[in-house]
Design a protein around this motif. Structure first.
Motif, PDB file in Angstrom:
ATOM      1  N   ALA A 172      45.817  66.076  23.712  1.00 27.99           N
ATOM      2  CA  ALA A 172      45.393  65.539  25.003  1.00 27.99           C
ATOM      3  C   ALA A 172      45.142  66.725  25.921  1.00 27.99           C
ATOM      4  N   PRO A 173      44.471  66.518  27.044  1.00 28.30           N
ATOM      5  CA  PRO A 173      44.268  67.612  27.993  1.00 28.30           C
ATOM      6  C   PRO A 173      45.610  68.135  28.517  1.00 28.30           C
ATOM      7  N   PRO A 174      45.614  69.309  29.145  1.00 25.40           N
ATOM      8  CA  PRO A 174      46.873  69.871  29.663  1.00 25.40           C
ATOM      9  C   PRO A 174      47.588  68.950  30.635  1.00 25.40           C
ATOM     10  N   GLU A 175      46.845  68.085  31.344  1.00 19.40           N
ATOM     11  CA  GLU A 175      47.507  67.203  32.320  1.00 19.40           C
ATOM     12  C   GLU A 175      48.170  66.002  31.670  1.00 19.40           C
ATOM     13  N   GLY A 176      48.091  65.874  30.332  1.00 20.91           N
ATOM     14  CA  GLY A 176      48.716  64.754  29.649  1.00 20.91           C
ATOM     15  C   GLY A 176      47.775  63.574  29.503  1.00 20.91           C
ATOM     16  N   ARG A 177      48.261  62.535  28.813  1.00 18.96           N
ATOM     17  CA  ARG A 177      47.468  61.312  28.619  1.00 18.96           C
ATOM     18  C   ARG A 177      47.662  60.417  29.837  1.00 18.96           C
ATOM     19  N   MET A 178      46.560  60.143  30.563  1.00 11.69           N
ATOM     20  CA  MET A 178      46.631  59.443  31.851  1.00 11.69           C
ATOM     21  C   MET A 178      46.001  58.054  31.780  1.00 11.69           C
ATOM     22  N   ILE A 179      46.732  57.043  32.264  1.00  9.40           N
ATOM     23  CA  ILE A 179      46.185  55.697  32.412  1.00  9.40           C
ATOM     24  C   ILE A 179      46.611  55.152  33.777  1.00  9.40           C
ATOM     25  N   ALA A 180      45.682  54.535  34.492  1.00 13.93           N
ATOM     26  CA  ALA A 180      45.985  53.830  35.736  1.00 13.93           C
ATOM     27  C   ALA A 180      46.151  52.348  35.422  1.00 13.93           C
ATOM     28  N   TYR A 181      47.143  51.711  36.064  1.00 14.81           N
ATOM     29  CA  TYR A 181      47.420  50.292  35.816  1.00 14.81           C
ATOM     30  C   TYR A 181      47.418  49.502  37.122  1.00 14.81           C
ATOM     31  N   PHE A 182      46.751  48.352  37.089  1.00 19.82           N
ATOM     32  CA  PHE A 182      46.829  47.363  38.160  1.00 19.82           C
ATOM     33  C   PHE A 182      47.518  46.113  37.608  1.00 19.82           C
ATOM     34  N   ARG A 183      48.403  45.536  38.433  1.00 19.30           N
ATOM     35  CA  ARG A 183      49.117  44.315  38.065  1.00 19.30           C
ATOM     36  C   ARG A 183      49.086  43.348  39.247  1.00 19.30           C
ATOM     37  N   PRO A 184      47.966  42.722  39.532  1.00 16.32           N
ATOM     38  CA  PRO A 184      47.923  41.793  40.674  1.00 16.32           C
ATOM     39  C   PRO A 184      48.819  40.591  40.434  1.00 16.32           C
ATOM     40  N   LEU A 185      49.415  40.097  41.513  1.00 11.42           N
ATOM     41  CA  LEU A 185      50.248  38.914  41.399  1.00 11.42           C
ATOM     42  C   LEU A 185      49.392  37.684  41.099  1.00 11.42           C
ATOM     43  N   ALA A 186      49.974  36.778  40.327  1.00 17.02           N
ATOM     44  CA  ALA A 186      49.272  35.546  39.978  1.00 17.02           C
ATOM     45  C   ALA A 186      49.045  34.700  41.223  1.00 17.02           C
ATOM     46  N   ARG A 187      47.833  34.192  41.384  1.00 14.86           N
ATOM     47  CA  ARG A 187      47.565  33.257  42.466  1.00 14.86           C
ATOM     48  C   ARG A 187      48.351  31.970  42.193  1.00 14.86           C
ATOM     49  N   GLY A 188      49.194  31.577  43.131  1.00 15.84           N
ATOM     50  CA  GLY A 188      50.025  30.400  42.924  1.00 15.84           C
ATOM     51  C   GLY A 188      51.431  30.731  42.474  1.00 15.84           C
ATOM     52  N   GLY A 189      51.737  32.017  42.284  1.00  9.83           N
ATOM     53  CA  GLY A 189      53.101  32.434  42.005  1.00  9.83           C
ATOM     54  C   GLY A 189      53.639  31.993  40.661  1.00  9.83           C
TER      55      GLY A 189
END
Length: 248
Positions: free
Chosen positions: A220-237
């Protein structure tokens, strides 16, 4: 998901921001775990409520595939380095063995609370969206899932909800959740997911998943293996979260 027009522009802007995040000594002190092999980075990437970053919005090609999004938390920036996993601070021997052998497999939003570590559905996410920020080998600590586990997890928790006769967020699901995980390990294929910048990883909210160990020789690159994650809350809870629908 691949071939998403415009996602590469977002990824490039997010990668530039990510390099600054992981270089920040305050954030490194807060989020660098597992003896320096995992930057956990919860809410660490400075994305806006619409998911945009550095003046670049999430592309319509991606948004069209998702339900309408609520205002989003800043994205998690998960960065893994060669040598992962090592024990996390305060992690027991059994906990580390689970991290090493089972990828610390979990369902997002089911949170251990208090000294007794009892588990509740504290954060009813609608789905989990992973956006790789750089190119890494498939063996560089890939996101790993148990195929079909979402159905087993959902059925187990729905049964707990019926038996508890109360709101799901107030029901202790510890034993039911742990038993469901064990069943998933026995019956569901373990699959490593590899994706590159410009592609997206979309997980069902009940899917059992984790981070596999970094394989010998993986690059992997020197900065490491990078992933961004989004976890939106479910509409209606919680009431909607427990529904078997694919995305909410």
């Amino acid at each position: 998901m691949s071939g998403l027009a415009g996602l590469s522009d977002w990824t490039s802007a997010a990668h530039d921001a990510a390099l600054k995040v992981v270089a920040d000594p305050v954030l490194r002190d807060r989020w660098l775990e597992c003896e320096g092999t995992w930057f956990v980075g919860v809410d660490a990437l400075p994305t806006g409520p619409d998911g945009g970053i550095g003046g670049v919005a999430l592309p319509d090609s991606l948004l069209r595939l998702l339900p309408p999004l609520p205002p989003l938390h800043p994205a998690q920036l998960s960065v893994v380095y060669p040598g992962y996993p090592r024990p996390r601070r305060g992690e027991s021997a059994a906990g580390f063995a689970y991290r090493r052998d089972r990828c610390a497999a979990h369902v997002d939003g089911i949170i251990a609370e208090g000294e007794a570590r009892r588990r509740f559905v504290t954060e009813p996410h609608g789905f989990v969206l992973g956006l790789p920020l750089n190119v890494a080998d498939p063996g560089a600590a890939p996101l790993t899932v148990w195929e079909g586990s979402h159905s087993l997890i959902r059925n187990a928790l729905a049964g707990a909800c019926d038996a508890g006769q109360g709101a799901l967020d107030n029901i202790d699901v510890t034993e039911v959740y742990q038993a469901a995980r064990r069943l998933c390990f026995k019956t569901c294929p373990r699959v490593a997911l590899h994706a590159e910048p410009g592609e997206a990883l979309l997980l069902h909210r009940h899917l059992l998943h984790g981070i596999a160990p970094w394989q010998d020789g993986a690059k992997a690159p020197p900065e490491g293996r990078m992933i961004a994650y989004f976890r939106p809350l479910a509409r209606g809870g919680h009431a909607v979260w427990i529904d078997p629908a694919p995305l909410v």
